[in-house]
Structure formats: C-alpha cells, structure tokens
Motif scaffolding. Structure first.
Motif, PDB file in Angstrom:
ATOM      1  N   GLU A  26       0.956  -1.035  -0.216  1.00 24.88           N
ATOM      2  CA  GLU A  26       0.158  -0.217  -0.232  1.00 24.88           C
ATOM      3  C   GLU A  26       0.858   1.461  -0.273  1.00 24.88           C
ATOM      4  OE1 GLU A  26      -3.897  -1.474   2.139  1.00 24.88           O
ATOM      5  OE2 GLU A  26      -2.305  -0.223   3.787  1.00 24.88           O
ATOM      6  N   VAL A  28       1.315   5.176   1.197  1.00 25.97           N
ATOM      7  CA  VAL A  28       0.816   5.296   2.783  1.00 25.97           C
ATOM      8  C   VAL A  28       1.272   6.859   2.966  1.00 25.97           C
ATOM      9  CG1 VAL A  28       0.139   5.821   4.974  1.00 25.97           C
ATOM     10  CG2 VAL A  28       0.058   3.518   3.714  1.00 25.97           C
ATOM     11  N   THR A  73      -7.664   7.450  -1.368  1.00 25.16           N
ATOM     12  CA  THR A  73      -7.813   7.876  -0.197  1.00 25.16           C
ATOM     13  C   THR A  73      -7.006   8.979  -0.137  1.00 25.16           C
ATOM     14  OG1 THR A  73      -6.017   6.374   1.616  1.00 25.16           O
ATOM     15  CG2 THR A  73      -8.745   5.620   0.835  1.00 25.16           C
ATOM     16  N   ARG A  79      -4.977   2.807  -0.855  1.00 28.44           N
ATOM     17  CA  ARG A  79      -5.260   1.677  -0.112  1.00 28.44           C
ATOM     18  C   ARG A  79      -6.192   0.169  -0.442  1.00 28.44           C
ATOM     19  NH1 ARG A  79      -2.637   2.288   4.812  1.00 28.44           N
ATOM     20  NH2 ARG A  79      -3.190   4.208   5.571  1.00 28.44           N
ATOM     21  N   GLU A 105     -13.501  -3.793   4.758  1.00 27.46           N
ATOM     22  CA  GLU A 105     -12.374  -3.974   5.499  1.00 27.46           C
ATOM     23  C   GLU A 105     -12.117  -5.192   6.669  1.00 27.46           C
ATOM     24  OE1 GLU A 105      -9.420  -3.709   5.250  1.00 27.46           O
ATOM     25  OE2 GLU A 105      -8.890  -1.708   4.266  1.00 27.46           O
ATOM     26  N   ASP A 115      -7.227  -0.102  11.557  1.00 28.85           N
ATOM     27  CA  ASP A 115      -8.098  -0.347  10.591  1.00 28.85           C
ATOM     28  C   ASP A 115      -9.144   0.497  11.656  1.00 28.85           C
ATOM     29  OD1 ASP A 115      -6.981  -1.860   9.310  1.00 28.85           O
ATOM     30  OD2 ASP A 115      -7.721  -4.187   9.995  1.00 28.85           O
ATOM     31  N   LYS A 119      -7.116   4.235   8.839  1.00 23.03           N
ATOM     32  CA  LYS A 119      -7.767   4.034   8.337  1.00 23.03           C
ATOM     33  C   LYS A 119      -9.476   4.501   8.173  1.00 23.03           C
ATOM     34  CE  LYS A 119      -6.248   0.179   6.251  1.00 23.03           C
ATOM     35  NZ  LYS A 119      -5.213  -1.225   5.795  1.00 23.03           N
ATOM     36  N   GLU A 122      -9.840   7.929   6.848  1.00 23.38           N
ATOM     37  CA  GLU A 122      -9.377   7.844   5.279  1.00 23.38           C
ATOM     38  C   GLU A 122     -10.668   7.294   4.609  1.00 23.38           C
ATOM     39  OE1 GLU A 122      -5.386   5.872   3.702  1.00 23.38           O
ATOM     40  OE2 GLU A 122      -5.054   6.694   5.839  1.00 23.38           O
ATOM     41  N   TYR A 123     -11.295   6.643   5.051  1.00 30.04           N
ATOM     42  CA  TYR A 123     -12.229   6.044   3.574  1.00 30.04           C
ATOM     43  C   TYR A 123     -13.329   6.883   3.743  1.00 30.04           C
ATOM     44  CZ  TYR A 123      -9.928   1.560   3.671  1.00 30.04           C
ATOM     45  OH  TYR A 123      -8.610   0.309   2.956  1.00 30.04           O
TER      46      TYR A 123
END
Length: 201
Positions: A26, A28, A73, A79, A105, A115, A119, A122-123
């Motif tokens: 990924e 980042v 994202t 991601r 996820e 998560d 994360k 971000e989503y």
C-alpha cells in the motif's frame, strides 16, 4: 522494477513499481509499505461478502471486487480494502475504483487498532464512500459506519448471527451467518457476573 525503501513515490510511480511484484503493498503518504499475508479466515470472509454483494451490485450498475482493487484515499495514499463496491463508470484498465461506495475491511487482532482509526478516517474522507464495514476475522463482530445526508457518520455494531445488516446503497442486506459462512467463529466473550444471595453475619 523494485520497490524503493523510504523513497517518496507518486501514485503513478507506485503502480509502476508494483507491476509484476510478487509482494503486496500500500502507498501511505508517498511511502510504499508491504502488506502482511492474509489468513484463511480473512480470505473466506472476503469471498463470502463478495458473493453476497455481486448480484445486488449488478442491479445497481456497480461492480463488487476483491482486495486487488485500489482505493485512493489521498493525493499520495493508496489502500487495498478487502472488498470494494465501485459504482462509477466501468473501465477495464483502471488501477483504482472510480466511485467506491461500500468499503469492507476485515480486521485481525494485529490490525484492528489501525483499521478502526487512521484507515477508517481515510475512507470516510472519500466523497463517494457511503458505507464502511469493519469485520472482525476471529470473533463474530461487525461495525458499520454510514454517511448521513448532513455529512456526519453513524456507527452500528452487529453481533447476532441472524440479524440483517441493511445496505441501502445496494438495496439489499447481509447477515453474520452469510459473512462467516463455513467458519467456526464465536461471539465476543461476555463477562459473567456471579452474585451470591448469602450475607455475612
């Protein structure tokens, strides 16, 4: 082309670097990080969810894809969720989902903290995302985050196997029975409080 360590990459450079790579990565903040290999439970859950979403997605003109579909994202962050429902225009050569609507996820004890924190945020920052599902792989627990019309997010927790989880984006629902099908996953342990009727004299 190898994956540069600690070197900032653009999204285009990242996709070029991982092309043909055996590992999974990924991006980042411009840095490529290796992704840990998934256990069988993770893969089975993703397969079960994808199987449940595909028919409803087709009715809505959406495509349900597995963990090889990227979601951008941020300007330098890519991601790879467990499952993505993409409701944008179809593009067979696209590297990222054009309109990710539902993100799934699957978390394990080692990834849950991340998560459920960075994360998830971000989503939620992706304009097209309406629902984020977080599924625990080793206990029966699903958290569903939904974007409201005013832009805020709500969270629901599901732990009962036969309770339907509504998914308005696809005009369908899913249960934990479907999510954990063929897996021996137990409910989250609960504290048992033992009270005594005896009093000291």
């Amino acid at each position: 082309m190898g994956i540069p360590e600690h070197e900032k990459l653009t999204i285009g450079e990242f996709f070029a670097a991982i092309s043909g790579s055996e590992g999974r990565y990924e991006l980042v903040g411009g840095i490529a990080y290796a992704m840990a290999g998934a256990k069988e439970g993770h893969n089975v859950i993703c397969s079960n969810v994808q199987t449940a979403f595909v028919p409803a997605g087709k009715q809505k003109g959406c495509r349900t894809t597995s963990s090889d579909t990227a979601v951008q994202t941020g300007p330098d962050t890519i991601r790879y969720p467990g499952v993505v429902v993409d409701c944008g225009p179809p593009n067979a050569v696209a590297m990222t989902a054009s309109k990710p609507t539902i993100i799934v996820e699957v978390s394990s004890p080692g990834t849950a903290v991340f998560d459920y924190g960075a994360k998830l945020r971000e989503y939620q920052g992706v304009e097209s995302v309406e629902t984020v599902m977080q599924i625990e792989s080793e206990i029966a627990l699903v958290k569903v985050h939904r974007r409201q019309k005013n832009g805020t997010w709500t969270e629901e927790t599901f732990e009962e196997f036969d309770v339907s989880i509504p998914l308005p984006s696809l005009a369908t629902s899913i249960t934990l029975n479907e999510i954990y099908d063929t897996l021996d996953v137990k409910p989250r342990p609960r504290l048992q409080v033992v009270r005594s009727d005896h009093t000291l004299r």
